[in-house]
Enzyme design. Structure first.
Site, mmCIF file in Angstrom:
data_model
loop_
_atom_site.group_PDB
_atom_site.id
_atom_site.type_symbol
_atom_site.label_atom_id
_atom_site.label_comp_id
_atom_site.label_asym_id
_atom_site.label_seq_id
_atom_site.Cartn_x
_atom_site.Cartn_y
_atom_site.Cartn_z
ATOM 1 N N LEU A 286 69.563 -67.562 105.038
ATOM 2 C CA LEU A 286 68.709 -67.861 103.877
ATOM 3 C C LEU A 286 67.502 -68.709 104.266
ATOM 4 O O LEU A 286 66.684 -69.068 103.432
ATOM 5 C CB LEU A 286 69.520 -68.594 102.801
ATOM 6 C CG LEU A 286 70.651 -67.773 102.170
ATOM 7 C CD1 LEU A 286 71.473 -68.637 101.230
ATOM 8 C CD2 LEU A 286 70.098 -66.576 101.415
ATOM 9 N N GLY A 287 67.386 -69.041 105.538
ATOM 10 C CA GLY A 287 66.303 -69.918 105.991
ATOM 11 C C GLY A 287 64.992 -69.175 106.191
ATOM 12 O O GLY A 287 64.882 -67.971 105.916
ATOM 13 N N GLN A 288 64.005 -69.912 106.695
ATOM 14 C CA GLN A 288 62.658 -69.353 106.843
ATOM 15 C C GLN A 288 62.674 -68.097 107.724
ATOM 16 O O GLN A 288 62.091 -67.074 107.365
ATOM 17 C CB GLN A 288 61.716 -70.403 107.462
ATOM 18 C CG GLN A 288 60.268 -69.926 107.518
ATOM 19 C CD GLN A 288 59.383 -70.779 108.427
ATOM 20 O OE1 GLN A 288 59.862 -71.661 109.138
ATOM 21 N NE2 GLN A 288 58.103 -70.498 108.414
ATOM 22 N N ILE B 115 56.716 -71.879 113.275
ATOM 23 C CA ILE B 115 56.628 -70.521 112.724
ATOM 24 C C ILE B 115 55.973 -70.579 111.336
ATOM 25 O O ILE B 115 56.377 -71.375 110.481
ATOM 26 C CB ILE B 115 58.029 -69.871 112.631
ATOM 27 C CG1 ILE B 115 58.729 -69.893 114.010
ATOM 28 C CG2 ILE B 115 57.925 -68.448 112.087
ATOM 29 C CD1 ILE B 115 58.013 -69.168 115.124
ATOM 30 N N ASP C 204 75.305 -67.799 105.183
ATOM 31 C CA ASP C 204 74.695 -69.122 105.080
ATOM 32 C C ASP C 204 75.683 -70.032 104.351
ATOM 33 O O ASP C 204 76.660 -69.567 103.743
ATOM 34 C CB ASP C 204 73.370 -69.052 104.298
ATOM 35 C CG ASP C 204 72.396 -70.179 104.660
ATOM 36 O OD1 ASP C 204 71.398 -69.914 105.339
ATOM 37 O OD2 ASP C 204 72.656 -71.335 104.251
ATOM 38 N N LYS D 85 68.682 -79.044 120.939
ATOM 39 C CA LYS D 85 68.128 -77.786 121.461
ATOM 40 C C LYS D 85 68.273 -77.714 122.986
ATOM 41 O O LYS D 85 68.569 -76.664 123.538
ATOM 42 C CB LYS D 85 66.665 -77.627 121.033
ATOM 43 C CG LYS D 85 66.517 -77.310 119.548
ATOM 44 C CD LYS D 85 67.167 -75.974 119.207
ATOM 45 C CE LYS D 85 67.186 -75.651 117.743
ATOM 46 N NZ LYS D 85 67.955 -74.448 117.416
ATOM 47 N N TYR E 282 66.991 -83.547 117.040
ATOM 48 C CA TYR E 282 66.832 -82.087 117.005
ATOM 49 C C TYR E 282 66.544 -81.548 118.415
ATOM 50 O O TYR E 282 67.170 -80.594 118.875
ATOM 51 C CB TYR E 282 65.693 -81.744 116.046
ATOM 52 C CG TYR E 282 65.280 -80.292 116.002
ATOM 53 C CD1 TYR E 282 66.140 -79.313 115.512
ATOM 54 C CD2 TYR E 282 64.009 -79.899 116.445
ATOM 55 C CE1 TYR E 282 65.741 -77.980 115.458
ATOM 56 C CE2 TYR E 282 63.605 -78.571 116.384
ATOM 57 C CZ TYR E 282 64.479 -77.618 115.891
ATOM 58 O OH TYR E 282 64.079 -76.298 115.838
ATOM 59 N N GLY F 35 72.687 -68.763 109.003
ATOM 60 C CA GLY F 35 71.461 -69.412 108.522
ATOM 61 C C GLY F 35 70.480 -68.399 107.948
ATOM 62 O O GLY F 35 69.261 -68.570 108.007
HETATM 63 P P1 NAD Z 1 65.676 -73.201 108.139
HETATM 64 O O1 NAD Z 1 65.874 -74.655 108.021
HETATM 65 O O2 NAD Z 1 64.614 -72.554 107.338
HETATM 66 O O3 NAD Z 1 67.035 -72.434 107.852
HETATM 67 C C1 NAD Z 1 68.252 -72.873 108.367
HETATM 68 C C2 NAD Z 1 69.352 -72.294 107.516
HETATM 69 O O4 NAD Z 1 70.588 -72.792 108.029
HETATM 70 C C3 NAD Z 1 69.275 -72.704 106.030
HETATM 71 O O5 NAD Z 1 69.323 -71.569 105.202
HETATM 72 C C4 NAD Z 1 70.498 -73.594 105.832
HETATM 73 O O6 NAD Z 1 71.091 -73.446 104.554
HETATM 74 C C5 NAD Z 1 71.424 -73.075 106.919
HETATM 75 N N1 NAD Z 1 72.435 -74.061 107.308
HETATM 76 C C6 NAD Z 1 72.288 -75.402 107.488
HETATM 77 N N2 NAD Z 1 73.462 -75.952 107.803
HETATM 78 C C7 NAD Z 1 74.380 -74.945 107.846
HETATM 79 C C8 NAD Z 1 75.771 -74.889 108.117
HETATM 80 N N3 NAD Z 1 76.482 -75.981 108.401
HETATM 81 N N4 NAD Z 1 76.371 -73.678 108.081
HETATM 82 C C9 NAD Z 1 75.675 -72.558 107.766
HETATM 83 N N5 NAD Z 1 74.362 -72.560 107.482
HETATM 84 C C10 NAD Z 1 73.720 -73.747 107.529
HETATM 85 O O7 NAD Z 1 65.459 -72.878 109.714
HETATM 86 P P2 NAD Z 1 64.599 -71.725 110.375
HETATM 87 O O8 NAD Z 1 63.204 -72.197 110.431
HETATM 88 O O9 NAD Z 1 64.898 -70.426 109.771
HETATM 89 O O10 NAD Z 1 65.152 -71.819 111.868
HETATM 90 C C11 NAD Z 1 66.062 -70.904 112.429
HETATM 91 C C12 NAD Z 1 66.261 -71.276 113.882
HETATM 92 O O11 NAD Z 1 65.005 -71.244 114.564
HETATM 93 C C13 NAD Z 1 66.817 -72.683 114.110
HETATM 94 O O12 NAD Z 1 67.649 -72.674 115.239
HETATM 95 C C14 NAD Z 1 65.589 -73.500 114.412
HETATM 96 O O13 NAD Z 1 65.883 -74.624 115.191
HETATM 97 C C15 NAD Z 1 64.767 -72.501 115.192
HETATM 98 N N6 NAD Z 1 63.345 -72.823 115.186
HETATM 99 C C16 NAD Z 1 62.607 -72.683 114.047
HETATM 100 C C17 NAD Z 1 61.257 -72.997 114.071
HETATM 101 C C18 NAD Z 1 60.387 -72.864 112.846
HETATM 102 O O14 NAD Z 1 59.209 -73.241 112.900
HETATM 103 N N7 NAD Z 1 60.897 -72.312 111.752
HETATM 104 C C19 NAD Z 1 60.655 -73.439 115.256
HETATM 105 C C20 NAD Z 1 61.451 -73.617 116.371
HETATM 106 C C21 NAD Z 1 62.788 -73.275 116.345
HETATM 107 N N1 SER Z 2 59.138 -75.913 113.542
HETATM 108 C C1 SER Z 2 60.198 -76.681 114.093
HETATM 109 C C2 SER Z 2 60.181 -78.070 113.560
HETATM 110 O O1 SER Z 2 59.110 -78.508 113.197
HETATM 111 C C3 SER Z 2 60.080 -76.727 115.598
HETATM 112 O O2 SER Z 2 61.309 -76.518 116.143
HETATM 113 O O3 SER Z 2 61.204 -78.698 113.528
#
Ligand code: NAD
Ligand code: SER
Length: 316
Positions: free
Chosen positions: A10-12, A173, A34, A147, A143, A8
């Site tokens: 490429l995500g945030q 975040i 990703d 978790k 979701y 993952g």
């Molecule tokens: P995001 O949605 O920005 O990125 C997730 C990435 O996963 C994307 O680049 C997407 O292309 C990739 N993805 C989706 N399905 C996939 C698959 N089948 N195979 C491979 N890649 C796949 O998420 P994020 O914000 O970077 O979150 C990262 C982790 O942190 C997650 O577990 C999320 O639950 C957790 N989290 C994030 C936040 C937040 O505010 N950003 C808060 C709580 C928890």
């Molecule tokens: N920032 C995340 C969401 O809103 C919390 O896990 O889904």
């Protein structure tokens, strides 16, 4: 941790975590992966990069073997708002992906696996103020369900197989580099883009909806500090509460207006309001502070100033 895979990526969070891990562990020792191949420029910038769908165990296995990976930061997931639109996809990616990583972890005797959890584990039956580490977990979103299951699975693999799994319950975040991927806290990033572009913002949460949040530099620090913590000090593993600050949309608007007095927000709550209402307002993170020295660096005001500065540079 000598050779690291980030799923993952490429995500945030992944985009910035890969960069941070490379500074510490060496550029070529951190492999980004990703499923999303749409942004070729971004992929180029994140090389070494591997395509991997985390629901495909064989693909993951091949990459882990090819690069002699010993540790995984498993970030691939479907977040809360997208998850409510497509619950089965959320279950499939979050649960199959997690199980695949854990199974490979045992088979390959991986050194460490970090899987983030979320404040979405909470729901009814728990105090929303200073929500404690040990608490009832009754989420109302798919979701959140994934978790909770993810946390329990990680602890199960630790106890049954001795696999060193670790995780944090991130709050929302906030970051300036990569847009969030479909969560309920996304408003707290989107609002800055509108403010910097001198546009009005329509907020999908009501003005009084207080939620716990964290700035990206603290999120990266928390993630790496936990990954590097001495395991003998850890009484918890996959479910650490972490907190930084909490605010509601009205307070955020006011803080932005100190820098941008003409900025205006209207409130048009949608389906994400009930998700936000099911989550805590503030979180007690004393276990993380005691067991691995967690301490956030950024205040709410620091975050607002830094976000506006960074986005003004980026969007000019
Ligand atoms: P995001 O949605 O920005 O990125 C997730 C990435 O996963 C994307 O680049 C997407 O292309 C990739 N993805 C989706 N399905 C996939 C698959 N089948 N195979 C491979 N890649 C796949 O998420 P994020 O914000 O970077 O979150 C990262 C982790 O942190 C997650 O577990 C999320 O639950 C957790 N989290 C994030 C936040 C937040 O505010 N950003 C808060 C709580 C928890
Ligand atoms: N920032 C995340 C969401 O809103 C919390 O896990 O889904």
């Amino acid at each position: 941790m000598k050779k690291i895979l980030v799923t993952g990526a490429l995500g945030q969070i992944g985009t910035e975590l890969v960069r941070e891990l490379r500074l510490k562990y060496g550029h070529d020792n951190v492999i980004a992966s990703d499923k999303n191949l749409s942004d070729t420029q971004k992929i180029k910038a994140l090389e070494p990069f591997e395509y991997a769908d985390v629901t495909n165990a064989e693909e993951l296995n091949t990459i882990i073997e090819r690069h002699n990976i010993d540790s995984v930061f498993h970030l691939a997931a479907i977040l809360s708002a997208v998850g409510e639109r497509n619950p089965m996809q959320c279950w499939n990616v979050n649960m199959t992906g997690t199980l695949n990583i854990l199974e490979i972890g045992v088979a390959k005797k991986l050194n460490r696996i970090i899987i983030p959890s979320s404040m979405a584990v909470w729901g009814d039956g728990v105090s929303k103020d200073m929500t404690p580490q040990e608490s009832v977990l009754r989420p109302t979103t798919m979701y959140g369900l994934t978790k909770v299951c993810g946390e329990r699975l990680c602890d199960y693999y630790f106890l049954k197989y001795g696999l060193d799994t670790r995780g944090l319950r991130y709050p929302g975040i906030i970051s300036s580099e990569t847009l969030p991927g479909g969560g309920t806290t996304d408003y707290a990033v989107d609002i800055f883009y509108k403010a910097v572009k001198d546009e009005d913002y329509s907020c999908f949460l009501s003005e009084g909806t207080m939620l716990p949040m964290m700035y990206m530099p603290d999120c990266l620090k928390a993630t790496i500090d936990l990954a590097e913590a001495d395991v003998s000090r850890l009484q918890h593993h996959s479910d650490f509460n972490v907190a930084s600050f909490s605010f509601n949309p009205a307070q955020l608007t006011k803080a932005i207006q100190k820098h941008k007095p003409d900025f205006k927000v209207v409130y048009e709550p949608d389906f994400r309001q009930s998700i936000a209402d099911s989550w805590p307002r503030t979180i007690d993170d004393s276990a993380a502070r005691a067991e691995w020295g967690w301490q956030p660096a950024y205040s709410f005001e620091d975050m607002v100033t830094d976000m506006l500065n960074k986005l003004s540079q980026k969007l000019k």
